[in-house]
Structures are given as C-alpha cells and as structure tokens.
Write a protein that holds these residues in place. Structure first.
Motif, PDB file in Angstrom:
ATOM      1  N   ALA A  41       0.827  -1.206   0.000  1.00  0.00           N
ATOM      2  CA  ALA A  41       0.000   0.000   0.000  1.00  0.00           C
ATOM      3  C   ALA A  41       0.862   1.258   0.000  1.00  0.00           C
ATOM      4  O   ALA A  41       0.594   2.229  -0.724  1.00  0.00           O
ATOM      5  N   ASN A  44       2.326   1.769  -3.351  1.00  0.00           N
ATOM      6  CA  ASN A  44       1.313   2.309  -4.256  1.00  0.00           C
ATOM      7  C   ASN A  44       1.115   3.802  -4.026  1.00  0.00           C
ATOM      8  O   ASN A  44       0.976   4.588  -4.966  1.00  0.00           O
ATOM      9  N   ILE A  45       1.121   4.225  -2.757  1.00  0.00           N
ATOM     10  CA  ILE A  45       0.985   5.642  -2.435  1.00  0.00           C
ATOM     11  C   ILE A  45       2.173   6.423  -2.980  1.00  0.00           C
ATOM     12  O   ILE A  45       2.038   7.521  -3.519  1.00  0.00           O
ATOM     13  N   ASP A  48       1.735   6.960  -6.640  1.00  0.00           N
ATOM     14  CA  ASP A  48       0.783   8.042  -6.881  1.00  0.00           C
ATOM     15  C   ASP A  48       1.426   9.410  -6.630  1.00  0.00           C
ATOM     16  O   ASP A  48       1.139  10.396  -7.333  1.00  0.00           O
ATOM     17  N   SER A 292      -7.317   9.677  -4.506  1.00  0.00           N
ATOM     18  CA  SER A 292      -6.860   8.291  -4.456  1.00  0.00           C
ATOM     19  C   SER A 292      -5.899   8.077  -3.303  1.00  0.00           C
ATOM     20  O   SER A 292      -5.998   7.096  -2.554  1.00  0.00           O
ATOM     21  N   HIS A 295      -7.783   8.233  -0.049  1.00  0.00           N
ATOM     22  CA  HIS A 295      -8.550   7.002   0.158  1.00  0.00           C
ATOM     23  C   HIS A 295      -7.641   5.858   0.586  1.00  0.00           C
ATOM     24  O   HIS A 295      -7.959   5.093   1.525  1.00  0.00           O
ATOM     25  N   LYS A 296      -6.500   5.734  -0.087  1.00  0.00           N
ATOM     26  CA  LYS A 296      -5.571   4.646   0.268  1.00  0.00           C
ATOM     27  C   LYS A 296      -4.997   4.842   1.665  1.00  0.00           C
ATOM     28  O   LYS A 296      -4.787   3.872   2.398  1.00  0.00           O
ATOM     29  N   ARG A 297      -4.743   6.097   2.029  1.00  0.00           N
ATOM     30  CA  ARG A 297      -4.228   6.355   3.374  1.00  0.00           C
ATOM     31  C   ARG A 297      -5.238   5.934   4.440  1.00  0.00           C
ATOM     32  O   ARG A 297      -4.887   5.294   5.437  1.00  0.00           O
ATOM     33  N   VAL A 300      -5.380   2.100   4.507  1.00  0.00           N
ATOM     34  CA  VAL A 300      -4.230   1.520   5.215  1.00  0.00           C
ATOM     35  C   VAL A 300      -4.396   1.683   6.716  1.00  0.00           C
ATOM     36  O   VAL A 300      -4.119   0.763   7.499  1.00  0.00           O
TER      37      VAL A 300
END
Length: 578
Positions: A41, A44-45, A48, A292, A295-297, A300
């Motif tokens: 994750a 991925n961050i 981004d 995005s 949202h990912k933060r 996680v």
C-alpha cells in the motif's frame, strides 16, 4: 462444545516448546501478511505521489507556455508599431523557448496530453510562419517607404523642374506650379498615412494622382506637336510609377497588419485556449490523485487498526491457552509437593519437564517482543511517509497559486514602464467613478504627453526613447502615492493619472509639480525648444453629480485640455473649462 474441549486437551499434551512455536507461528504469519500488505500500500501511495509530482510539473509548463505566448504577442505588436529589430529578435527567442516548453510537455505525458500538445505545436508553427511573413512584409514596406517611394518622388520632381526650365508661357507655368503642389500633397498624405494608417489619406493620394494626370493632359494639349511631348509622357509614366510604389507599400502594411491582428492573434488565442484546457485537465487529474492517495491512506489506517485488533485477539487467546498449559503442570507439581508434605511415600512421577519448558518460554517471549517492535516501526514509517506526502501537496498547491498571481500581474502591468496598463486603468477608473458617485466626491484626471517624442526617437533611437518613458514613469510614481491615486501608461508617449477626492485646483498643482519634476530630470533633447525633454498636461475634475454621464467624459475634457496645451506652446499645464 466437545470439539473445542477435545482440541484443548490434545493441545495440552504437546510439549511446551511446540505449543509456543505453533502459537508464535500463527502470530508471525498474520503479522507478516499485515506487513506485506502495508508495504504494498505504501509503495502504491509513493507511485501516486510520483505521478502527482509529474502532473504538477506539467501544469507549471502549461502556465509557462501561456506566459510566453502573451509575451510573444506583445513583442510582435511592438515590432509592428516601432519596427524595433530587437523586439523581433526577442520574439524569435520567445518562440524557441515556447517550442522547448512544448517538447518538455510531451515527455512522459499521457496520450491525451500529447494530442493536445501536438495541437498547440501546430498553432505555434503557424504563428512562427505568420511572424516570419510579417518580418518579410515589414522589411519590404520599409524598403518601399525609405527607398522606392522617395526615389519615384524625386524623379517626378526632377522631371517637373526640367519641364519648368524650358517653358515660357504663363498658362504652362501655372499648370507646372499646380503639379508641384499636387506632388507635395501626395508626399504629405503618404507620410501621414504611414504614421496613422488612415485609409482616407490613400484616397486623397489617389485623387491627387488623378489630378496630376489631368494637369499633364492639359499640358500635352497646349504643347501638341512640339518637343515637350516625350518629356510630358515620361512625367505621366513617372506619376503612375510613384502611385504604384505607394500602393504596394500600403498593401504590404495591410498585409502584415492582417497577419498580426488576425492570424497571429488567432493562433495565440488558440494556444492559450488549449493551454487552459490542458491545465484544467491536469488539475482534475491532480485532484483524482489526491483523492486516491487520501482514500488509500484511510484504507491503510483502517486495515492497520483491524490487523492490530486481530493481533491483539490472537495474543490474548494464545496467552490464555499457553497460560493454562503452563499452569497445569505447575499445579500438578504443587499437588505432588503437597502430597509429599503430607508424608505420602508412594512414588509420584510427573509427565512434564518443567525447567526445560520454562526456558523455551523465555526465549519465545523475546521473539514475540521483536515481532511487536517490527510492527510498531512499520506503523511509524507509514505515518512519516503520510506526513511528507501531505506537505508536498501543500507546496504544489502554493506554487500553483503563486503562478496564477504572476499571470494576473502580467495582465495588469505595462511591460516597459512598470505602470498600470490602459485596460487595468480603465477598470480602476470605473471603480473609482462609482466610489465618487456614492460618496459625492470629486475626481481629477491628469493627461500628459511627452513633447516632440517622435523627434526624440528619430534622433536618439528607440532604446533611448524607452529609457525616457521609464524615467517619466518613475517621476509619476513619486506624485501618485495616496492609496486611491493611480498612474498608468495610456498609449505610446501618453500617460494618465487619476486622483480621488481631489478638486481641479489640487490637480493643477500636482500636474505642475510633475511638469517641473520632468523638466528637472534634464533629459537632453536637441530638437526641443529648451533642449531637454518636457511634457504638456491637461487637467479635468468634477463630481459625477455635476452632469457627467461617465468617467470617459472627464477623460475627454482632460484630453481637450492637453490638446490646448500642445497648441499653445507645449511644456505647460492647461485646466479644462469648468
């Protein structure tokens, strides 16, 4: 209930180290899976974030391209107005820079961005071709006005002089004098046209050519059959060649004006439009990336919380199970000692190796501590990366706001003098007019024009003329210091000052101080009567309630007063009639 109880009993028959090994293996697998997921994750961050950085750089390139196109259009207009070769060179340099920005914009860009950049490249190429044609047309026009037209006029004048030297009759002499007057009028109208580009002057030129031809026909009728026919024929061909040279120069002027005002302006507008659309698309893409990442933060953080709860439940459950598996042998040993204390002599055997198992338990606890420390370090690393990402987003947002502010300042300021430009001045004038109307205040307008400025440019050159304009602008800034006062460049060598809550007497006093200040600059001007640069001033003041329909009527009065100052000797202040 039999299943779990039977399982617990079978688990209690394992050796203690095996039970600890099995328990920590379960915890390690869960913790390892959680760590792997969080690592993916975070990776991925980070991806981004790199994409966000690239898009923000592309946005900056889009703003840079728009800025360069505004500068390019301004330089091309300056070249047309003044014929300044330095402006043409600067425009060529700006074109190369714009092409470099476009090339950077296409690097590592998505396909839609490349397509839009390709469209802008086509329009930029069209702009470049149009500007090259403008320079060629301008050079040809200069050649015509400086060489061909002058040569044709001189030839025609010589032919008139030659004919005049050979005639004696009064009627022919009168016609020759009218020919000379017509030639002078043609020269004057031609010169005035290239200064003002007024098409009515070309019609005057054509009318005088026809008039000259009519005079030549009268002379031919008077001198039929004598030796003057050949000379009169040459004079007729000369006036037609003179007209043809003038009309060709006019066509060249109209040609490059069309290219600048229509073709190049359209290409500039299209590039600015495409740049705005590109910037908007990139900003939307940045917003998508921000959403995005956010949202990912959150995801996680939520999964880390759930994983921590699962780990806690596993630890509590295994601790309970292991505690019971350890307490049972200890209680059995205690029962054995109690039985021995009661004096029983029967041999009692224990199925547990207590000392060995407790040592294994101590080692296993150390492994557990290390695993827990690794999990805490991973969470700390995640918080650090999240904080850095938020800081970078703030920095990029601030950079975009600063770029927008710079574009706004460019659109309001005259690039040569640093004063407000005419468009921004008219915007402020409208605002100040409304303020004066609401509060019943007097508004004063001062218009000034540098005396003999064209002669100054002709003698000292355009760079010196530009420096003179900058000196005048600095002097105006010193006298327009109040919060609501404004000085602006109105066009060419004309400047304008607006004074809020100031009557005509105060305006005249300020204009006189400015006039004295300009004279005190002592800028040499050999073609001026007092051998230095001076200016003429027109002052108008009034309240909106006193019969003015708009602020532009006040400007008209100031302009009329300025014209009166010019007509009455220049280097003076004239107030509008109240």
């Amino acid at each position: 209930m039999e299943g779990p109880i039977a399982g617990m009993r079978r688990f209690s028959h394992w050796r203690l180290k095996n039970r600890l090994f099995a328990g920590f293996m379960v915890i390690g697998l869960v913790g390892g899976g959680l760590a792997l997921f969080m690592g993916l994750a975070i990776s991925n961050i980070y991806t981004d974030f790199r994409r966000f950085t690239l898009v923000s750089e592309q946005v900056e390139l889009g703003y840079d391209l728009a800025t360069k196109m505004v500068v390019l259009q301004r330089l091309s207009e300056k070249f047309i107005q003044e014929g300044d070769r330095f402006s043409a060179d600067q425009a060529d340099l700006a074109l190369e820079q714009a092409e470099t920005v476009l090339a950077k914009l296409e690097d590592d860009a998505s396909e839609p961005i490349r397509r839009r950049a390709g469209i802008m490249a086509v329009h930029l190429d069209n702009f470049q071709q149009a500007f090259a044609e403008v320079k060629r047309q301008r050079e040809r026009q200069n050649q015509l006005t400086n060489d061909a037209i002058h040569a044709e006029a001189e030839l025609h004048g010589k032919l008139i002089d030659s004919f005049a030297a050979r005639i004696l009759d009064a009627e022919s002499v009168a016609l020759v004098e009218r020919l000379r007057i017509s030639l002078l009028q043609i020269e004057g109208f031609t010169r005035d046209y290239f200064d003002s580009l007024d098409n009515a002057l070309i019609r005057e030129v054509k009318g005088n050519v026809r008039h000259s031809q009519a005079l030549l026909q009268q002379l031919q009728a008077l001198h039929q059959g004598d030796s003057f026919n050949e000379l009169l024929t040459r004079m007729d061909a000369s006036i037609l060649a003179y007209e043809e040279a003038i009309l060709e120069a006019v066509q060249r002027s109209r040609g490059y004006l069309f290219l600048v005002n229509v073709v190049m302006a359209a290409e500039t507008y299209e590039i600015l439009y495409q740049s705005d659309r590109l910037t908007e698309k990139l900003r939307q893409e940045m917003l998508v990336i921000e959403e995005s990442v956010d949202h990912k933060r959150q995801l996680v953080f939520l999964l880390a919380l759930i994983g921590s709860v699962i780990m806690l439940l596993l630890i509590v459950g295994l601790s309970y199970a292991l505690g019971r598996s350890i307490a049972t042998p200890i209680e059995n040993l205690a029962g054995i000692f109690r039985r021995l204390a009661r004096g029983e002599t029967a041999p009692i055997k224990s199925d547990y190796e207590v000392g060995y198992e407790l040592q294994e338990l101590s080692r296993a606890s150390e492994v557990f501590r290390e695993k827990n420390a690794e999990t805490q370090q991973l969470l700390a690393r995640y918080r650090e990366i999240s904080g850095v990402l938020e800081e970078k987003v703030k920095e990029r947002t601030q950079a975009l706001e600063e770029a927008n502010q710079q574009l706004k300042e460019l659109s309001r300021t005259d690039g040569l003098t640093g004063l407000a430009n005419r468009r921004y001045f008219e915007e402020i004038l409208g605002r100040e007019w409304l303020t004066a109307q609401r509060n019943d205040l007097s508004l004063t307008v001062i218009m000034l024009d540098i005396d003999y400025f064209k002669a100054f440019n002709d003698r000292y050159g355009h760079p010196a003329g530009d420096q003179c304009l900058r000196e005048v602008a600095r002097e105006l800034k010193q006298h327009a210091r109040r919060g609501n006062d404004m000085a602006a460049r109105y066009g060419g060598e004309e400047f304008i000052v607006i004074l809020q809550d100031s009557d005509q007497k105060a305006g005249v006093a300020i204009a006189e101080r400015i006039r004295c200040g300009l004279e005190a600059l002592d800028i040499a001007h050999e073609d001026a009567p007092i051998k230095k640069v001076t200016a003429s001033f027109g002052v108008a003041a009034g309240k909106p309630a006193e019969g003015f329909n708009s602020a532009f009527e006040l400007i008209k009065q100031a302009d009329d007063a300025l014209y009166q100052a010019k007509q009455t000797g220049r280097n003076r202040v004239v107030a509008a009639a109240t």
